[in-house]
Design a protein around this motif. Structure first.
Motif, PDB file in Angstrom:
ATOM      1  N   TYR A 169      42.820  -3.957  69.773  1.00  0.00           N
ATOM      2  CA  TYR A 169      41.654  -5.338  69.285  1.00  0.00           C
ATOM      3  C   TYR A 169      41.582  -5.253  68.242  1.00  0.00           C
ATOM      4  O   TYR A 169      41.310  -6.395  67.927  1.00  0.00           O
ATOM      5  CB  TYR A 169      41.003  -5.261  70.569  1.00  0.00           C
ATOM      6  N   ASN A 170      42.291  -3.943  67.185  1.00  0.00           N
ATOM      7  CA  ASN A 170      41.962  -4.251  65.938  1.00  0.00           C
ATOM      8  C   ASN A 170      42.670  -5.058  65.144  1.00  0.00           C
ATOM      9  O   ASN A 170      43.736  -4.811  64.143  1.00  0.00           O
ATOM     10  CB  ASN A 170      41.663  -3.089  65.349  1.00  0.00           C
ATOM     11  N   ASN A 171      42.731  -6.185  64.857  1.00  0.00           N
ATOM     12  CA  ASN A 171      43.972  -7.233  64.316  1.00  0.00           C
ATOM     13  C   ASN A 171      42.795  -8.107  63.528  1.00  0.00           C
ATOM     14  O   ASN A 171      41.907  -8.530  63.507  1.00  0.00           O
ATOM     15  CB  ASN A 171      44.411  -8.188  65.600  1.00  0.00           C
ATOM     16  N   ILE A 172      43.817  -8.602  62.719  1.00  0.00           N
ATOM     17  CA  ILE A 172      43.565 -10.015  62.060  1.00  0.00           C
ATOM     18  C   ILE A 172      44.553 -10.977  63.084  1.00  0.00           C
ATOM     19  O   ILE A 172      45.606 -10.434  62.804  1.00  0.00           O
ATOM     20  CB  ILE A 172      43.884  -9.769  60.392  1.00  0.00           C
ATOM     21  N   VAL A 173      43.168 -12.285  63.496  1.00  0.00           N
ATOM     22  CA  VAL A 173      44.038 -13.179  63.792  1.00  0.00           C
ATOM     23  C   VAL A 173      44.452 -14.538  62.936  1.00  0.00           C
ATOM     24  O   VAL A 173      43.276 -14.663  62.861  1.00  0.00           O
ATOM     25  CB  VAL A 173      43.618 -13.858  64.831  1.00  0.00           C
ATOM     26  N   PHE A 174      45.421 -15.206  62.643  1.00  0.00           N
ATOM     27  CA  PHE A 174      45.023 -15.958  61.377  1.00  0.00           C
ATOM     28  C   PHE A 174      45.974 -17.642  62.052  1.00  0.00           C
ATOM     29  O   PHE A 174      46.936 -16.962  63.244  1.00  0.00           O
ATOM     30  CB  PHE A 174      45.392 -15.855  60.373  1.00  0.00           C
ATOM     31  N   PRO A 188      48.351  -6.303  62.989  1.00  0.00           N
ATOM     32  CA  PRO A 188      47.060  -5.134  62.493  1.00  0.00           C
ATOM     33  C   PRO A 188      45.800  -5.407  61.725  1.00  0.00           C
ATOM     34  O   PRO A 188      46.871  -5.479  60.698  1.00  0.00           O
ATOM     35  CB  PRO A 188      47.529  -3.221  63.216  1.00  0.00           C
ATOM     36  N   ALA A 189      44.828  -4.542  61.987  1.00  0.00           N
ATOM     37  CA  ALA A 189      44.071  -4.488  60.379  1.00  0.00           C
ATOM     38  C   ALA A 189      44.355  -3.612  59.800  1.00  0.00           C
ATOM     39  O   ALA A 189      43.790  -3.435  57.946  1.00  0.00           O
ATOM     40  CB  ALA A 189      42.247  -4.718  61.013  1.00  0.00           C
ATOM     41  N   LYS A 190      44.945  -2.181  59.551  1.00  0.00           N
ATOM     42  CA  LYS A 190      45.367  -1.259  58.921  1.00  0.00           C
ATOM     43  C   LYS A 190      47.157  -1.871  58.719  1.00  0.00           C
ATOM     44  O   LYS A 190      47.549  -1.110  57.994  1.00  0.00           O
ATOM     45  CB  LYS A 190      45.549  -0.253  59.778  1.00  0.00           C
ATOM     46  N   GLY A 191      47.610  -2.892  58.618  1.00  0.00           N
ATOM     47  CA  GLY A 191      49.073  -3.149  58.872  1.00  0.00           C
ATOM     48  C   GLY A 191      49.830  -3.284  60.194  1.00  0.00           C
ATOM     49  O   GLY A 191      49.505  -2.332  60.497  1.00  0.00           O
TER      50      GLY A 191
END
Length: 349
Positions: A169-174, A188-191
């Motif tokens: 769940y460490n994600n960027i949603v847009f 994913p927030a880490k790419g």
């Protein structure tokens, strides 16, 4: 109606130039105990304006904050930041120069990183002082990205979410827009690879018996709480939803509105709804059986849009045509203007 696009780039830059002459230079973009300072040349010296008007003071009048001065409304104490669609972001009473355009800035759950849409339209991350910029994902030709939010889930006191679930769940949603179609996507927030976020309802792995939320037309994602919940708006239906797939995927229909934001504890949601020709701010509980709504701006004579919660959940900031207002989240006082900067308000955790 929304005031999101009322300020063009040239107008915003001109206003930023004027306002920067009275901004604080004492505090940098980091917390006070970090010892960091703002990027060089981002604030004029000699100003003692703080812009820390108390929430819910005088009613909104369209005039600058107390003393008649133009101030940016941010401070170390109130955690408020304002991204203006230029290269400058207001925070801690000063302007931080990111060196390139910053749009739709959002903070990581720990407040140590920002994510935003850069001048090239790509998804970017950076440190709070504008350093360490990195391209997280490149947008495809013909696709526009906007309004990222940092989805996360926290471990409970007894372990809670297992480590791999926390990372899941460490994600960027847009929002991605292509050929006029809006949809929610995540990376994913880490790419990694950009994937569709497809809200749906499930029951024992079978979603055929439950009403399904729309899969397109979705925008304005906003994460909140500790269990990866995402609020979003569906533009064609003018409807607000909350999507939660933490244990079992489910989407809750909140009602008519747009531009939602979840409170830090996930227990409340604020959203925008037009009433008598103006955009008002409404709040309600996120519990399924609690549907009572509160209008935080019942006497609005202007438009309140793009709301954001303070870290303690006691204050809501919103954009107006004149700048940024704050209002107590319990509706106990009228909105008060704290900034004359046009931009997107967001609080640093």
């Amino acid at each position: 109606m929304s005031v999101r696009n009322r300020f063009g780039g040239a107008a915003a830059i001109a206003l930023m130039t004027t306002v920067s002459a009275v901004l604080l230079s004492a505090c940098g973009p980091e917390n006070a105990d970090s010892g960091a300072t703002a990027a060089p040349g981002t604030a004029a010296p000699g100003s003692n304006a703080t812009g820390t008007a108390a929430p819910g003071g005088a009613s909104h009048s369209g005039s600058p904050a107390p003393g008649g001065k133009e101030v940016n409304g941010t401070s170390v104490a109130n955690h408020l930041t304002i991204s203006t669609g230029t290269r400058n972001v207001a925070m801690n009473g000063t302007l931080v120069d990111f060196g390139s355009v910053v749009r739709d800035l959002a903070w990581s759950p720990d407040g140590k990183k920002v994510v935003y849409v850069g001048d090239s339209g790509d998804l970017m991350t950076a440190n709070p002082d504008g350093s360490g910029k990195s391209t997280l994902a490149k947008h495809p030709d013909g696709e526009e990205w906007s309004h990222p939010t940092w989805q996360h889930a926290a471990k409970g006191p007894s372990g809670g979410v297992v480590p791999d679930e926390t990372e899941r769940y460490n994600n960027i949603v847009f929002t991605a827009k292509k050929a006029g179609t809006l949809r929610l996507v995540k990376v994913p927030a880490k790419g990694g690879a950009v994937e569709d976020l497809s809200p749906y309802n499930s029951e024992g792995g079978d979603n055929s018996g439950l009403p399904q939320p729309p899969q397109t037309g979705n925008t304005w994602a906003n994460a909140g709480g500790q269990q990866a919940a995402i609020a979003f708006a569906n533009t064609p239906a003018n409807e607000v939803y909350i999507y939660d797939d933490y244990i079992r995927s489910a989407t809750q229909d909140i009602g008519k509105g747009s531009q939602p934001a979840l409170s830090p504890d996930g227990g409340q949601i604020v959203f925008v709804r037009a009433v008598n020709g103006h955009d008002h701010l409404f709040t309600r509980s996120t519990e399924h059986d609690q549907k009572a709504e509160k209008d935080l701006t019942p006497s609005a004579t202007t438009d309140f849009t793009e709301p954001a919660w303070s870290p303690d959940g006691k204050t809501v900031a919103a954009r107006t045509p004149e700048g940024i207002d704050t209002v107590p989240a319990d509706g106990s006082a009228a909105p008060a203007q704290v900034s004359t900067l046009p931009g997107l308000p967001v609080y640093r955790p």
